[in-house]
Write a protein that holds these residues in place. Sequence first.
Motif, PDB file in Angstrom:
ATOM      1  N   VAL A 185       0.700  -0.799  -0.506  1.00 37.11           N
ATOM      2  CA  VAL A 185      -0.053  -0.030   0.048  1.00 37.11           C
ATOM      3  C   VAL A 185       0.794   1.341  -0.080  1.00 37.11           C
ATOM      4  O   VAL A 185       0.616   1.767  -0.690  1.00 37.11           O
ATOM      5  CB  VAL A 185      -1.070  -0.240   1.543  1.00 37.11           C
ATOM      6  CG1 VAL A 185      -2.514   1.084   1.283  1.00 37.11           C
ATOM      7  CG2 VAL A 185      -1.814  -0.920   1.116  1.00 37.11           C
ATOM      8  N   LEU A 186       2.082   1.596   0.378  1.00 32.78           N
ATOM      9  CA  LEU A 186       3.519   2.914   1.055  1.00 32.78           C
ATOM     10  C   LEU A 186       3.333   2.462  -0.369  1.00 32.78           C
ATOM     11  O   LEU A 186       4.432   3.459  -0.549  1.00 32.78           O
ATOM     12  CB  LEU A 186       3.773   1.968   2.382  1.00 32.78           C
ATOM     13  CG  LEU A 186       3.749   2.123   3.788  1.00 32.78           C
ATOM     14  CD1 LEU A 186       4.534   1.572   4.497  1.00 32.78           C
ATOM     15  CD2 LEU A 186       2.586   3.643   3.366  1.00 32.78           C
ATOM     16  N   VAL A 187       4.286   1.553  -0.574  1.00 31.11           N
ATOM     17  CA  VAL A 187       4.730   1.292  -2.584  1.00 31.11           C
ATOM     18  C   VAL A 187       3.958   2.033  -3.820  1.00 31.11           C
ATOM     19  O   VAL A 187       4.618   3.031  -4.150  1.00 31.11           O
ATOM     20  CB  VAL A 187       4.874  -0.342  -2.894  1.00 31.11           C
ATOM     21  CG1 VAL A 187       4.944   0.090  -4.546  1.00 31.11           C
ATOM     22  CG2 VAL A 187       5.856  -0.776  -1.981  1.00 31.11           C
ATOM     23  N   THR A 188       2.746   1.677  -3.542  1.00 32.09           N
ATOM     24  CA  THR A 188       1.729   2.403  -4.408  1.00 32.09           C
ATOM     25  C   THR A 188       1.329   4.236  -3.899  1.00 32.09           C
ATOM     26  O   THR A 188       1.092   4.956  -5.222  1.00 32.09           O
ATOM     27  CB  THR A 188       0.296   1.225  -4.454  1.00 32.09           C
ATOM     28  OG1 THR A 188      -0.990   1.646  -3.003  1.00 32.09           O
ATOM     29  CG2 THR A 188       0.241   0.113  -4.839  1.00 32.09           C
ATOM     30  N   ARG A 189       1.447   4.487  -2.919  1.00 39.24           N
ATOM     31  CA  ARG A 189       1.260   5.607  -2.089  1.00 39.24           C
ATOM     32  C   ARG A 189       2.612   6.331  -3.043  1.00 39.24           C
ATOM     33  O   ARG A 189       2.639   7.829  -3.390  1.00 39.24           O
ATOM     34  CB  ARG A 189       0.878   6.161  -0.551  1.00 39.24           C
ATOM     35  CG  ARG A 189       1.435   6.999  -0.465  1.00 39.24           C
ATOM     36  CD  ARG A 189       0.840   7.191   1.220  1.00 39.24           C
ATOM     37  NE  ARG A 189      -0.688   6.102   0.873  1.00 39.24           N
ATOM     38  CZ  ARG A 189      -0.917   5.888   2.594  1.00 39.24           C
ATOM     39  NH1 ARG A 189      -0.136   5.848   3.598  1.00 39.24           N
ATOM     40  NH2 ARG A 189      -1.807   5.084   3.503  1.00 39.24           N
ATOM     41  N   GLU A 190       4.101   6.130  -2.781  1.00 41.22           N
ATOM     42  CA  GLU A 190       5.368   6.780  -3.087  1.00 41.22           C
ATOM     43  C   GLU A 190       4.729   6.406  -5.059  1.00 41.22           C
ATOM     44  O   GLU A 190       5.371   7.438  -5.941  1.00 41.22           O
ATOM     45  CB  GLU A 190       6.905   6.055  -2.783  1.00 41.22           C
ATOM     46  CG  GLU A 190       6.016   5.812  -1.700  1.00 41.22           C
ATOM     47  CD  GLU A 190       7.022   7.524  -0.725  1.00 41.22           C
ATOM     48  OE1 GLU A 190       7.213   8.218  -1.357  1.00 41.22           O
ATOM     49  OE2 GLU A 190       6.174   7.225   0.120  1.00 41.22           O
ATOM     50  N   ARG A 191       4.573   5.756  -5.533  1.00 47.08           N
ATOM     51  CA  ARG A 191       4.273   5.453  -6.797  1.00 47.08           C
ATOM     52  C   ARG A 191       3.047   6.790  -7.452  1.00 47.08           C
ATOM     53  O   ARG A 191       3.569   7.811  -8.966  1.00 47.08           O
ATOM     54  CB  ARG A 191       4.396   4.722  -7.098  1.00 47.08           C
ATOM     55  CG  ARG A 191       4.895   2.961  -7.685  1.00 47.08           C
ATOM     56  CD  ARG A 191       3.987   1.873  -7.937  1.00 47.08           C
ATOM     57  NE  ARG A 191       5.405   1.071  -7.635  1.00 47.08           N
ATOM     58  CZ  ARG A 191       5.291  -0.310  -8.091  1.00 47.08           C
ATOM     59  NH1 ARG A 191       4.186  -0.766  -8.510  1.00 47.08           N
ATOM     60  NH2 ARG A 191       5.595  -1.241  -7.563  1.00 47.08           N
ATOM     61  N   ARG A 192       2.194   7.035  -7.116  1.00 50.17           N
ATOM     62  CA  ARG A 192       1.492   8.040  -6.540  1.00 50.17           C
ATOM     63  C   ARG A 192       2.314   9.148  -6.642  1.00 50.17           C
ATOM     64  O   ARG A 192       2.354  10.643  -7.757  1.00 50.17           O
ATOM     65  CB  ARG A 192      -0.097   8.043  -6.095  1.00 50.17           C
ATOM     66  CG  ARG A 192      -0.680   8.912  -6.252  1.00 50.17           C
ATOM     67  CD  ARG A 192      -1.872   9.224  -5.885  1.00 50.17           C
ATOM     68  NE  ARG A 192      -2.813  10.447  -5.414  1.00 50.17           N
ATOM     69  CZ  ARG A 192      -2.988  11.093  -4.255  1.00 50.17           C
ATOM     70  NH1 ARG A 192      -3.342  10.866  -3.449  1.00 50.17           N
ATOM     71  NH2 ARG A 192      -3.892  12.609  -4.931  1.00 50.17           N
TER      72      ARG A 192
END
Length: 539
Positions: free
Chosen positions: A201-208
Amino acid sequence: MIRNAIHSSALPAHAAVPEHPYPQPTRNEEHPLSNAKSRPALPGRPKLVSLLVGAALLGGCAIQPVATTQAERQAELASQRTTMFQNQEAISGPISLDEAMARALKYNLDNRLKVMEEALAQRQLDLSRWDMLPQLTAGAGYGWRNNDLASVSKDVVTGQQSLVPSVSSERMHTTADLGMSWNVLDFGVSYYAAHQQADRVLVTRERRRKVVHLMMQQVRQAYWQAIGAQLLDKKVEPILKLTQKALDDSRKIEKEKLQSPLDTLNYQRQLLDIIRQLEAVRDELAQAKPRLASIMNIPPGDEYTLATPAGFSTPKLPIDPAAMEETALINRPELVEASYNERIGLAETKKALAKMLPGITVELGTNYDSDDFLVNNRWNTAGLRVSWNLLNVLNASNIQGAAQAQYDVAKQQRLALNMAVLTQVHVAYRDYQGRKRQFELSDDLNDVDQRILTHTQNAAKSDAAGKLAEIRAQASAVMSELRLYQAYGALQNTYGQMLTTLGIDPLPEEVAGYDLPTLRAAIAEREKTLVEPASKKTR
């Protein structure tokens, strides 16, 4: 034994003892010892089951790939276009840089996709939490057979039948059960898997975050190029008309042979070269606003105007050059993502180790069976079961080695990214300094061209040479002004690249809301800390 002896004496010496001394029922005859409560056979059911099985097999074999037709795709276009641009606040006036950034943040489709991916990852995390809970299973069943489940017993010494056939179950009965089971090993594996999903979830947040940084960089460049197009578009057309008129006059002079043919042709060649340059400028200006519109998700072809800033404000770096490397290594989305991937790899090693342990399963349940032969139709169960996959123990080195290799790869990727980010910081800083110098030179050159145009217009004569000099001066001034806006757009682009390289977000950590006015106000407040007062006025 006495009964067997009596039967044996009644038979001839050569007659064999029948294996079943009781009369055997035919297929359609009820056994005389059958349970009186047994329900009658239902001859139609096997046929019905056969039909259902046959229909299921035919249905499975009948599935084939079905391609969409051009008419179907054509019918979907209108709804897709409506979905792309729906629920957007209408443009009510000239768009400022702050509003352009806010519209890109709220309406850009790539950013929306990343928001949905983050929401999907959160949903998957919610699902993974349930995997740690015990399994609660409810079941119900119905059983039917066309004859009785009769059984006999044999004497273990003589091998002869010792009892008459008996029935201990009904032909038709229903069952129901509710059971709970909890495997400690599955809980441990699910625990680490849930931690991995939380990191994803945190990975997708950083990609955003990365998409937002790149989008803001594109908005900065496209906005200033569109500003230049908006201001210069009105200046190019009059020069083109003046040049075309001078070209038509020169052709008339050529036909009337009032000047030397060579001088006339050289004059026409210079005018055509000016027209070619101005047409190229006009074509380039026409592409600027559609690029910005696509980033803001404005429908192509819709007209809008941009708010012309008071001047060219010089962007300033919010970080001292000596602290840029540390800032980038701490804030860059790619590096933060790599740290989460490293944690995912570490959890994978722990999960692999947990899979090699024995599993303990605790089972609890309650059951019901409508069979009238049962003394207790309802009963509860409890159990404890231990299982261990011994092959995992033999394969322990390979399992742990694969997990460790995944963790080592994640660590190495993070180190490689560190080096790449450090390089990007220095390259982006050098590029920013170079673009800043080019903008200052373009500004000086534009000042000179504008003054040349003023003097040329004041000294213009009615002859062809004076008219050509005026046209040249006007074209040169327009192209110089275009290069000025292009240079400032490039400066804003490299400045946005610098902010992206440092991992500085365009919004503060906390925003009161996600509506357009709130976003615009938050971005405007943030921009005040990132620019210096305007030093050059726009024309």
